[in-house]
Write an enzyme that holds these catalytic residues in place. Structure first.
Site, mmCIF file in Angstrom:
data_model
loop_
_atom_site.group_PDB
_atom_site.id
_atom_site.type_symbol
_atom_site.label_atom_id
_atom_site.label_comp_id
_atom_site.label_asym_id
_atom_site.label_seq_id
_atom_site.Cartn_x
_atom_site.Cartn_y
_atom_site.Cartn_z
ATOM 1 N N SER A 253 32.621 -25.824 35.543
ATOM 2 C CA SER A 253 33.588 -24.899 36.100
ATOM 3 C C SER A 253 34.675 -25.697 36.812
ATOM 4 C CB SER A 253 32.878 -23.970 37.094
ATOM 5 O OG SER A 253 33.798 -23.485 38.048
ATOM 6 N N GLU B 254 27.133 -18.204 24.603
ATOM 7 C CA GLU B 254 27.958 -17.051 25.026
ATOM 8 C C GLU B 254 29.009 -16.726 23.974
ATOM 9 O OE1 GLU B 254 29.199 -17.014 29.372
ATOM 10 O OE2 GLU B 254 28.270 -18.980 29.203
ATOM 11 N N THR C 125 8.353 -7.052 27.398
ATOM 12 C CA THR C 125 8.851 -5.782 26.879
ATOM 13 C C THR C 125 9.616 -5.171 28.046
ATOM 14 O OG1 THR C 125 6.883 -4.557 27.552
ATOM 15 C CG2 THR C 125 6.868 -5.432 25.312
ATOM 16 N N HIS C 126 10.716 -4.514 27.757
ATOM 17 C CA HIS C 126 11.597 -3.983 28.812
ATOM 18 C C HIS C 126 12.073 -5.103 29.744
ATOM 19 C CE1 HIS C 126 10.024 -0.012 27.575
ATOM 20 N NE2 HIS C 126 8.873 -0.668 27.505
ATOM 21 N N LYS D 86 41.023 -10.176 2.106
ATOM 22 C CA LYS D 86 40.826 -11.625 2.213
ATOM 23 C C LYS D 86 40.656 -12.135 3.626
ATOM 24 C CE LYS D 86 43.091 -12.060 -2.059
ATOM 25 N NZ LYS D 86 43.223 -10.577 -1.980
ATOM 26 N N ASN E 51 27.513 -24.282 32.372
ATOM 27 C CA ASN E 51 27.538 -22.977 31.704
ATOM 28 C C ASN E 51 27.164 -23.069 30.226
ATOM 29 O OD1 ASN E 51 28.446 -21.772 34.086
ATOM 30 N ND2 ASN E 51 30.586 -22.171 33.560
ATOM 31 N N LYS F 2 28.261 -25.949 38.589
ATOM 32 C CA LYS F 2 28.035 -25.131 37.391
ATOM 33 C C LYS F 2 27.809 -25.926 36.105
ATOM 34 C CE LYS F 2 28.085 -21.194 36.993
ATOM 35 N NZ LYS F 2 29.142 -20.194 37.072
ATOM 36 N N SER G 53 50.830 -12.887 0.047
ATOM 37 C CA SER G 53 49.504 -13.278 0.522
ATOM 38 C C SER G 53 49.316 -14.794 0.518
ATOM 39 C CB SER G 53 48.416 -12.614 -0.331
ATOM 40 O OG SER G 53 48.615 -12.885 -1.701
HETATM 41 N N1 ARG Z 1 47.792 -11.055 -4.058
HETATM 42 C C1 ARG Z 1 47.175 -9.955 -4.673
HETATM 43 C C2 ARG Z 1 45.858 -9.618 -3.985
HETATM 44 O O1 ARG Z 1 45.422 -10.417 -3.252
HETATM 45 C C3 ARG Z 1 46.888 -10.280 -6.109
HETATM 46 C C4 ARG Z 1 46.820 -9.081 -6.993
HETATM 47 C C5 ARG Z 1 48.163 -8.482 -7.078
HETATM 48 N N2 ARG Z 1 48.236 -7.428 -8.038
HETATM 49 C C6 ARG Z 1 49.218 -6.576 -8.081
HETATM 50 N N3 ARG Z 1 49.191 -5.657 -8.968
HETATM 51 N N4 ARG Z 1 50.209 -6.607 -7.209
HETATM 52 O O2 ARG Z 1 45.278 -8.556 -4.141
#
Ligand code: ARG
Length: 458
Positions: A278, A291, A156-157, A326, A286, A284, A24
């Site tokens: 554009s 948006e 409204t509408h 995350k 925009n 244009k 991660s």
């Molecule tokens: N990188 C892991 C997470 O974001 C940390 C926790 C990892 N825990 C484990 N038992 N592998 O969740």
């Protein structure tokens, strides 16, 4: 640089593909500062409990201070072999201070560590976002203050309904964003609880004081069940739900800005710096920013669905699935921060075209209800007055004029209760002024609401 944290148990190193798949660090390194914040509090508590020596604590503090400097300088190298931000920082600390670095992980696990880090990080981000929202409310109030008397059609509408002021219309969004801030504040209560001390899932055998760690980190309380502490992601779901609703409000306002800027409406213009041209159509201009806000609201709603789906089948306690919390959360925060920053500035750059708004009111028989109310006040039952006014509208429509352009004799064909005081209620300005109660569109009420909000936000 092999990950030796658990490799003693294995006969062969982890496959390269698996390493990449499970790491991660490519995204969770942004938790680094909060990881260090949590570690320092944990170490201080361990020292107080007699688990870590004073000299270990001093070493940990010195090492972490150096690591923070490396992070600020961008010189800390994140290693995929070390999987995540927690093990990267622990390894760097150990390189710097030796055994004291290896003792830091006493009485905790990455499971309670990561849950703590996200809460600390999200608490800061949530406070930042609440501040940005307040700034957007201020921007709306500034524009509303200039337009407490500017008449526009209320719809409204998407059909012309009754006159409102542009200020009153903008105040509706100030209310929505006020509720969004309430939701963030409410979510913060449950966010601001400490998981640390739950360790892997069952708690720890060391004489920890979770309350001490909580106090050091500014948490209001500790999570009361260790299994729940490491596996709970409700706070992430609640925050993202609040964010999705906030983005929905921004999307609605964006839709209105887009419609109002269309030459068919021409109620407003957005500053050039918020628009693009554009490549093929030279004329244009925009409204790309609103948006895109409307478009980006979709991804936040998507993140909410992702987080709910992530949690729905997980048994207790921690599962690796949780690592997937995350990226949706990070993207939600990043999208919100960028959107809110740009939005307050864009609102301040709105140029209003009051003549076009008024012309649209005059084309839509917007004061028909006022005429009906006028007849009721003279004694006609509402249903009869509704019918009389509907016929008057048909006459005006066939002549291509507004109700106020019909002569008194023409109006009296529909009810002999009509006298020449009728013309006062047929103007949009009279219509606004007559709705003079809390929450109504009368200029006096709009000014009161602006004052009320300015006090609330001060
Ligand atoms: N990188 C892991 C997470 O974001 C940390 C926790 C990892 N825990 C484990 N038992 N592998 O969740």
């Amino acid at each position: 640089m092999n990950n030796k944290t658990w490799s003693g148990r294995f006969d062969e190193p982890v496959s390269e593909l698996v390493k990449q798949y499970t790491a991660s660090i490519p995204f969770d390194h942004r938790l680094a500062r909060h990881d260090i914040q949590g570690s320092l509090a944990h170490a201080q508590m361990l020292c107080k409990a007699g688990v870590l020596s004073e000299s270990d604590l001093a070493d940990i503090r010195r090492g972490m201070a150096e690591i923070l400097e490396e992070i600020d300088a961008g010189s800390l190298k994140w290693s995929l072999d070390l999987e995540d931000v927690h093990m990267n920082i622990e390894r760097r600390l150990t390189e710097k201070i030796g055994d004291a670095g290896k003792r830091l992980h006493t009485g905790r696990s990455r499971n309670d560590q990561v849950a703590t880090d996200i809460r600390l990080w999200l608490r800061d981000e949530s406070d930042h976002i609440s501040g940005l929202l307040a700034d957007l409310q201020h921007a709306l109030l500034d524009v509303a203050a200039e337009h407490s008397e500017t008449v526009m059609p209320g719809f409204t509408h998407l059909q012309v309904a009754q006159p409102v002021s542009f200020g009153h219309h903008l105040l509706a969004y100030v209310e929505m964003f006020g509720r969004d801030r309430e939701r963030l504040a409410d979510c913060r209560k449950r966010l601001n609880r400490l998981p640390l001390g739950a360790a892997a899932l069952a708690g720890t055998t060391y004489p920890v004081s979770r309350e001490t760690t909580a106090r050091l980190l500014g948490f209001d309380e500790v999570c009361q069940n260790s299994l729940d502490a490491v596996s709970d992601r409700d706070f992430a779901i609640e925050f993202t739900a609040a964010a999705a609703l906030l983005m929905t409000h921004l999307s609605r306002l964006s839709e209105e800005l887009i419609v109002w800027m269309s030459p068919r409406f021409a109620f407003i213009d957005l500053a050039d710096r918020f628009c693009t041209g554009s490549s093929i159509m030279p004329q244009k201009k925009n409204p790309d920013v609103p948006e895109l806000v409307r478009g980006k609201s979709a991804r936040i709603t998507g993140h909410l669905m992702a987080l709910l789906t992530l949690m729905k089948s997980q048994p207790l306690a921690y599962n690796k699935d949780n690592q997937e919390d995350k990226e949706p959360l990070f993207d939600t925060v990043d999208t919100l921060v960028q959107t809110l920053k740009i939005y307050a500035e864009m609102v301040r750059g709105i140029r209003v075209k009051p003549e076009n708004m008024r012309a649209a009111v005059m084309q839509g028989f917007a004061t028909a209800t006022d005429l009906a109310d006028y007849l009721v006040k003279k004694g006609l039952p509402f249903r009869d007055s509704h019918e009389a006014v509907a016929r008057a509208v048909r006459l005006a429509e066939s002549k291509g004029v507004d109700l106020a352009d019909l002569s008194l004799a023409e109006l009296q064909n529909f009810s002999d209760l009509i006298a020449d005081d009728v013309y006062r209620v047929l103007t949009p300005e009279g219509s606004l002024k007559a709705r003079n109660h809390t929450g109504g569109t009368a200029p006096e009420q709009v000014r009161r609401q602006i004052e009320r909000w300015r006090k609330l936000l001060a």
